[in-house]
Write a protein that holds these residues in place. Sequence first.
Motif, short mmCIF file in Angstrom:
data_model
loop_
_atom_site.label_atom_id
_atom_site.label_comp_id
_atom_site.label_asym_id
_atom_site.label_seq_id
_atom_site.Cartn_x
_atom_site.Cartn_y
_atom_site.Cartn_z
N VAL A 5 0.84 -1.18 0.00
CA VAL A 5 0.00 0.00 0.00
C VAL A 5 0.88 1.24 0.00
N ARG A 6 0.61 2.13 -0.93
CA ARG A 6 1.28 3.43 -0.95
C ARG A 6 0.28 4.50 -0.60
N SER A 7 0.72 5.45 0.21
CA SER A 7 -0.14 6.57 0.58
C SER A 7 0.72 7.78 0.88
N ASN A 8 0.08 8.92 0.92
CA ASN A 8 0.74 10.15 1.33
C ASN A 8 0.26 10.49 2.73
N ILE A 9 1.15 11.10 3.50
CA ILE A 9 0.82 11.47 4.88
C ILE A 9 1.17 12.93 5.10
N LEU A 10 0.29 13.62 5.80
CA LEU A 10 0.57 14.97 6.28
C LEU A 10 0.31 14.96 7.77
N LEU A 11 1.32 15.33 8.54
CA LEU A 11 1.19 15.38 9.98
C LEU A 11 1.22 16.83 10.42
N PHE A 12 0.21 17.24 11.17
CA PHE A 12 0.12 18.58 11.76
C PHE A 12 0.25 18.42 13.26
N ARG A 13 1.14 19.22 13.87
CA ARG A 13 1.28 19.18 15.32
C ARG A 13 1.43 20.59 15.86
N SER A 14 0.56 20.94 16.79
CA SER A 14 0.69 22.23 17.47
C SER A 14 1.00 21.94 18.93
N ARG A 15 1.72 22.83 19.54
CA ARG A 15 2.16 22.63 20.92
C ARG A 15 1.52 23.66 21.84
N GLY A 16 0.25 23.46 22.12
CA GLY A 16 -0.43 24.33 23.07
C GLY A 16 -0.54 25.76 22.59
N ASP A 17 -0.05 26.68 23.39
CA ASP A 17 -0.20 28.09 23.05
C ASP A 17 0.98 28.65 22.25
N HIS A 56 2.78 29.62 18.95
CA HIS A 56 2.21 29.98 17.65
C HIS A 56 2.71 29.11 16.51
N ASP A 57 3.95 28.68 16.58
CA ASP A 57 4.49 27.84 15.51
C ASP A 57 3.90 26.44 15.60
N HIS A 58 3.81 25.79 14.47
CA HIS A 58 3.35 24.42 14.41
C HIS A 58 4.26 23.63 13.49
N ASP A 59 4.19 22.32 13.58
CA ASP A 59 4.98 21.43 12.73
C ASP A 59 4.08 20.88 11.63
N LEU A 60 4.62 20.84 10.43
CA LEU A 60 4.00 20.14 9.31
C LEU A 60 5.05 19.21 8.73
N LEU A 61 4.71 17.95 8.65
CA LEU A 61 5.59 16.96 8.02
C LEU A 61 4.78 16.25 6.95
N SER A 62 5.34 16.18 5.76
CA SER A 62 4.67 15.44 4.69
C SER A 62 5.63 14.40 4.14
N GLY A 63 5.04 13.36 3.58
CA GLY A 63 5.87 12.32 3.01
C GLY A 63 5.03 11.26 2.34
N GLY A 64 5.72 10.31 1.78
CA GLY A 64 5.08 9.16 1.16
C GLY A 64 5.39 7.92 1.98
N ARG A 65 4.39 7.05 2.10
CA ARG A 65 4.58 5.81 2.84
C ARG A 65 4.38 4.62 1.92
N THR A 66 5.18 3.61 2.14
CA THR A 66 4.95 2.31 1.51
C THR A 66 4.81 1.30 2.64
N ASP A 67 3.65 0.67 2.69
CA ASP A 67 3.34 -0.28 3.75
C ASP A 67 3.17 -1.67 3.16
N LEU A 120 10.12 11.06 4.10
CA LEU A 120 9.68 12.42 4.33
C LEU A 120 10.12 13.31 3.18
N ASP A 121 9.39 14.39 2.95
CA ASP A 121 9.67 15.26 1.81
C ASP A 121 10.80 16.26 2.08
N GLU A 122 11.32 16.27 3.28
CA GLU A 122 12.43 17.16 3.63
C GLU A 122 13.62 16.33 4.06
N SER A 123 14.80 16.78 3.72
CA SER A 123 15.99 16.10 4.20
C SER A 123 16.45 16.70 5.53
#
Length: 177
Positions: free
Chosen positions: A120-132, A134-145, A163-166
Amino acid sequence: METTANRIAISYGSDTYDDVLEFLYREAEELDERRHHEWLDMLTQDVRYLVPVRITSAHSLDDSALEDMAHFDEDRYSLGKRVARFDTEHAWAEDPPSRTRRFVTNVRAWEGDAAGELVVRSNILLFRSRGDIHDHDLLSGGRTDVLRRENGALRLARRTVLLDESVLRTQNLAVFL
């Protein structure tokens, strides 16, 4: 990375494809809701979970990654230890009031090498905010399961996430993708 060349594609809308989607969506929900022990139950005993370090190349957008360096290179034992840590006061990356969401898209599936296995191939986008903060994390990539049917249920036997970033901009990568 698992190749899909010369594999039989699983048709969109088929019962098998629907099972794959249900598995991936339920997995994302288990992780988003911090039900890590239930997520562990979705894995095979011989699971391998790999997030290799990407290679940046000036003229290439291929899927190059280092073979001997990874953000994650885990088996069932080490994944279980990570999950057990979430039950302690030392699990800062997933400690509320952080919010994490996983978005799974572009799901394609093929018959695997062994009976009962699916690639199975899929794309993933992970959003993470840390409480109050203002900055948040975005990680995107492709998965092969590789998903394996065991006792009538699909289980994750192998995952490779590119992941789409090195160079990752997140302060830590202690969350599952």
